[in-house]
Design a protein around this motif. Sequence first.
Motif, PDB file in Angstrom:
ATOM      1  N   ASN A   1     -12.027   1.032  -1.334  1.00  0.00           N
ATOM      2  CA  ASN A   1     -11.008   1.742  -2.125  1.00  0.00           C
ATOM      3  C   ASN A   1     -11.110   3.227  -1.895  1.00  0.00           C
ATOM      4  O   ASN A   1     -12.133   3.740  -1.472  1.00  0.00           O
ATOM      5  CB  ASN A   1     -11.105   1.393  -3.614  1.00  0.00           C
TER       6      ASN A   1
ATOM      7  N   ALA B   1      -9.334   6.734  -3.792  1.00  0.00           N
ATOM      8  CA  ALA B   1      -8.414   7.283  -4.793  1.00  0.00           C
ATOM      9  C   ALA B   1      -8.540   8.798  -4.779  1.00  0.00           C
ATOM     10  O   ALA B   1      -9.553   9.338  -5.234  1.00  0.00           O
ATOM     11  CB  ALA B   1      -8.762   6.744  -6.190  1.00  0.00           C
TER      12      ALA B   1
ATOM     13  N   GLU C   1      -4.761  10.518  -8.794  1.00  0.00           N
ATOM     14  CA  GLU C   1      -3.819   9.562  -8.182  1.00  0.00           C
ATOM     15  C   GLU C   1      -4.246   8.135  -8.524  1.00  0.00           C
ATOM     16  O   GLU C   1      -5.432   7.848  -8.654  1.00  0.00           O
ATOM     17  CB  GLU C   1      -3.870   9.695  -6.642  1.00  0.00           C
ATOM     18  N   GLU C   2      -3.264   7.236  -8.626  1.00  0.00           N
ATOM     19  CA  GLU C   2      -3.551   5.795  -8.622  1.00  0.00           C
ATOM     20  C   GLU C   2      -4.299   5.496  -7.328  1.00  0.00           C
ATOM     21  O   GLU C   2      -4.028   6.153  -6.307  1.00  0.00           O
ATOM     22  CB  GLU C   2      -2.213   5.034  -8.564  1.00  0.00           C
TER      23      GLU C   2
ATOM     24  N   TRP D   1      -5.433  -0.831  -1.729  1.00  0.00           N
ATOM     25  CA  TRP D   1      -5.471  -1.990  -2.637  1.00  0.00           C
ATOM     26  C   TRP D   1      -6.652  -2.882  -2.314  1.00  0.00           C
ATOM     27  O   TRP D   1      -6.965  -3.091  -1.136  1.00  0.00           O
ATOM     28  CB  TRP D   1      -4.162  -2.774  -2.452  1.00  0.00           C
TER      29      TRP D   1
ATOM     30  N   GLN E   1      -1.738   0.028  -2.078  1.00  0.00           N
ATOM     31  CA  GLN E   1      -1.313  -0.367  -3.430  1.00  0.00           C
ATOM     32  C   GLN E   1       0.112   0.131  -3.685  1.00  0.00           C
ATOM     33  O   GLN E   1       0.418   1.298  -3.453  1.00  0.00           O
ATOM     34  CB  GLN E   1      -2.279   0.237  -4.455  1.00  0.00           C
TER      35      GLN E   1
ATOM     36  N   SER F   1       3.756  -0.352  -6.451  1.00  0.00           N
ATOM     37  CA  SER F   1       4.126  -0.781  -7.813  1.00  0.00           C
ATOM     38  C   SER F   1       4.708  -2.201  -7.793  1.00  0.00           C
ATOM     39  O   SER F   1       4.392  -3.032  -8.648  1.00  0.00           O
ATOM     40  CB  SER F   1       5.165   0.190  -8.389  1.00  0.00           C
TER      41      SER F   1
ATOM     42  N   LEU G   1       5.768   3.918  -8.554  1.00  0.00           N
ATOM     43  CA  LEU G   1       4.630   4.834  -8.740  1.00  0.00           C
ATOM     44  C   LEU G   1       5.042   6.277  -8.467  1.00  0.00           C
ATOM     45  O   LEU G   1       4.214   7.186  -8.521  1.00  0.00           O
ATOM     46  CB  LEU G   1       3.474   4.426  -7.808  1.00  0.00           C
TER      47      LEU G   1
ATOM     48  N   ARG H   1       5.672   7.825  -5.718  1.00  0.00           N
ATOM     49  CA  ARG H   1       4.882   8.489  -4.670  1.00  0.00           C
ATOM     50  C   ARG H   1       5.292   7.969  -3.302  1.00  0.00           C
ATOM     51  O   ARG H   1       5.891   6.900  -3.161  1.00  0.00           O
ATOM     52  CB  ARG H   1       3.388   8.290  -4.887  1.00  0.00           C
TER      53      ARG H   1
END
Length: 286
Positions: free
Chosen positions: A33, A35, A39-40, A44, A158, A160, A215, A217
Motif C-alpha cells: 500500500n 498513501a 490522501e485515500e 488497493w 483504489q 470509488s 473520490l 481525484r
Amino acid sequence: VVFREGPNGQGVVEISNARAMAAIALQGAHLMNWAPHREEPVVWLSPKAKFGPGKAIRGGVPVCWPWFGPHAGEASFPAHGFARTQPWEVIDVQALEDGSNRLGFRLIRSEETYALWPHSTPLELYMIIGAALEMELVTHNDGPAPVILGEALHAYFQVSDIGRIAIQGFDGCPYIDRMDHGRRKQQKGPVIFDRETDRIYLESTADCVIVDPGLQRRIRIAKRGSRSTVVWNPWAAKAEALGDFERDGYLGMVCVESANAADDRVTIAPGGTHRLWVRYTVEPWD
Ligand code: TA6
C-alpha cells in the motif's frame, strides 16, 4: 523506515515519511500500500489477500517477471513469472532531501528459479516513496546470449466505483481484447467499465489518467521502457472465482499495468540492461 515480521512470517518494510506512508513485503518486493499524506490510499489491497509461499498477494503492485501471463511453453510454470512470489533482499535505503525515501531490492535467485528461467539476469527494483510513487524495475543480462523478457508492474489502484471511473490516454490505441478471443480492436475515447475487462493496449507509451469523480481525484500514470499497458477488472464472477476478493471488492479497484506483455517483449543483449520505470501521482480535482 521500520522492518517488521509480516503476516506470513516474511519481512515487511514500513515507511512513514514527511510525504507518504507505504508498506512493502519482502516476498516479491511487493508494495502492498501507498498513501500520500492527506490522501485515500492510492494502491488497493484486498482485505482477503493471502500471504504464503508461492501465493501472489492480491493487490498492491505485483512484479510480473520474467514473463507475463501464462508461460508460453510450460503450462505448469507459474502465471506472471516467479519474481512476485520469491524472496528479495533490501540493498538500499535512503532518506532523500525532499522528505521521501528511496529503497532498493534485489531478487534472490535459487535452483528453483533457475529451473524456471536458466539465465543469469540479476533483477533489482527501486522505489521512491513520497507524494509521488516511482518504481524502476532493472534487469541486467549477465549471460552469454540475448534473453527475451516479458514483464509488468501489475498495479492495483483504489477507486470509488469501477462503474463511475474513466481512464484517459488510450484514445486510438490498438488493443488485444482478452475477453473476446484475443481479437485486436481500437480504443475510442476513454476506457469505461461495465463488465469483466482484460485488455492489452499496444503502442501505449503516453501517460494515462484514472479519473475518479467519486473520490474527486485523478491518478496519473507516467512510464518509460514499457510499450504496452494492461487494463483489468475481474468483475463479480471472476473475482468470486479467484477467492481473494471480498464480496463486491472488484467495485473498488482497477488494474493499470505498465508492461512489455505482448509482441513488445524486450530482447536484452549480453551485457545489456533494461529499465521499466513508472511514476504514480495524484492530481487535485479541479
Ligand atoms: O493482468 C491481467 C491478468 O493477466 C488477468 O488475466 C488475471 O489473470 C490477472 O492478471 C490476475 O492474475 P493473478 O495471477 O494475479 O491472479
